[in-house]
Design an enzyme around this catalytic site. Structure first.
Site, short mmCIF file in Angstrom:
data_model
loop_
_atom_site.label_atom_id
_atom_site.label_comp_id
_atom_site.label_asym_id
_atom_site.label_seq_id
_atom_site.Cartn_x
_atom_site.Cartn_y
_atom_site.Cartn_z
N ILE A 139 0.84 -1.20 0.00
CA ILE A 139 0.00 0.00 0.00
C ILE A 139 0.87 1.25 0.00
CG2 ILE A 139 -1.81 1.28 1.20
CD1 ILE A 139 -2.75 -1.39 2.38
N CYS A 140 1.92 1.24 0.82
CA CYS A 140 2.83 2.39 0.85
C CYS A 140 3.42 2.67 -0.53
CB CYS A 140 3.96 2.13 1.84
SG CYS A 140 3.42 1.81 3.53
N THR A 141 3.74 1.62 -1.25
CA THR A 141 4.30 1.77 -2.59
C THR A 141 3.32 2.47 -3.52
OG1 THR A 141 5.74 -0.15 -2.34
CG2 THR A 141 5.13 0.47 -4.58
N LEU A 143 3.06 6.22 -2.58
CA LEU A 143 4.23 6.98 -3.04
C LEU A 143 4.13 7.27 -4.52
CD1 LEU A 143 6.56 7.80 -1.15
CD2 LEU A 143 7.94 6.01 -2.23
#
EC number: 1.11.1.26
Length: 243
Positions: A70-72, A75
């Site tokens: 999810i962080c990817t 970003l």
């Protein structure tokens, strides 16, 4: 600074939280607080936050960890919308728990996967010191990693809005930008922003601040009275009144 609670000031990674903010074990941020100063390594070198941020709108967002799905996507989403944030005068900065080398390798990997360039800095928080001091770890959600918290900070370094998402739900970059543009519009015009507002939509007179005579004087026929408490001001009239 005698009124500050210094957390690890002797290290490369430090944060200054005013004692008045520390109502419990961690800082509990409030809208209107001056965002604490901190120093840490980022993908763009060492960052002293106040020096970097002062004088412009800031979107600061936290990530649970590098090399996570999810962080990817978050970003990449922010990188794709970087020109839109720049047009709104907003500087973006991420905060990721982990070592600087890991953060740098992750950013490079995101650029490779999505074929884009991440120009905003991502701050590394190796031991979670910054995350704990900012209240980013919510034990009832996950005691071992941060939530997805966002701070919208104005040019005077004041917190203007906060958005909290749990670890497994990604944020909307479009909603973040809309919220910042709404705050900017409210500041420029002194008016209120209605639900689901988008740039160019009409605005509202703030409750208790504008009687009909004042609205007539300021906006002429550029406003509409729907009820004693609901008064719509057309955007073009609001913009003209600033000239």
């Amino acid at each position: 600074m005698q009124d500050m609670m210094n957390t690890g000031r002797g290290d490369d990674n430090w944060i200054e939280v005013p004692k008045g903010y520390r109502t419990g074990k961690v800082w509990s941020p409030q809208i209107g607080d001056i965002f604490p100063n901190f120093s840490a390594m980022s993908t763009k070198g060492e960052m002293a936050f106040h020096n970097w941020a002062e004088g412009r709108w800031i979107y600061l967002f936290s990530h649970p960890a590098a090399f996570t799905p999810i962080c990817t996507t978050e970003l990449a989403s922010l990188a794709e919308m970087q020109p839109d944030f720049e047009r709104a005068g907003v500087a973006v900065v991420g905060l990721s728990v982990g070592m600087p080398d890991d953060t740098a390798r992750w950013v490079e990997d995101v650029e490779r996967i999505f074929g884009l360039k991440i120009v905003f800095p991502v701050v590394s928080d190796p031991d979670g010191r910054l995350s704990r001091a900012m209240g980013l770890i919510h034990p009832k959600n996950d005691k071992d990693c941060t939530i997805r918290k966002s701070f919208i900070i104005d040019p005077a370094l004041r917190v203007r809005m906060m958005l909290d998402y749990p670890a497994f739900v990604g944020r909307s970059s479009e909603e973040v930008l809309r919220a910042i543009e709404a705050l900017q519009m409210a500041d420029r015009t002194g008016l209120a922003v209605p639900a689901d507002w988008q740039p160019g939509d009409d605005l509202l007179a703030r409750p208790g601040e504008n009687d009909d005579a004042d609205l007539d004087a300021r906006y002429g026929e550029g406003w509409t009275r729907l009820s004693r408490y609901l008064k719509v001001v057309h955007t073009d009239a609001a913009e003209r009144s600033r000239d």
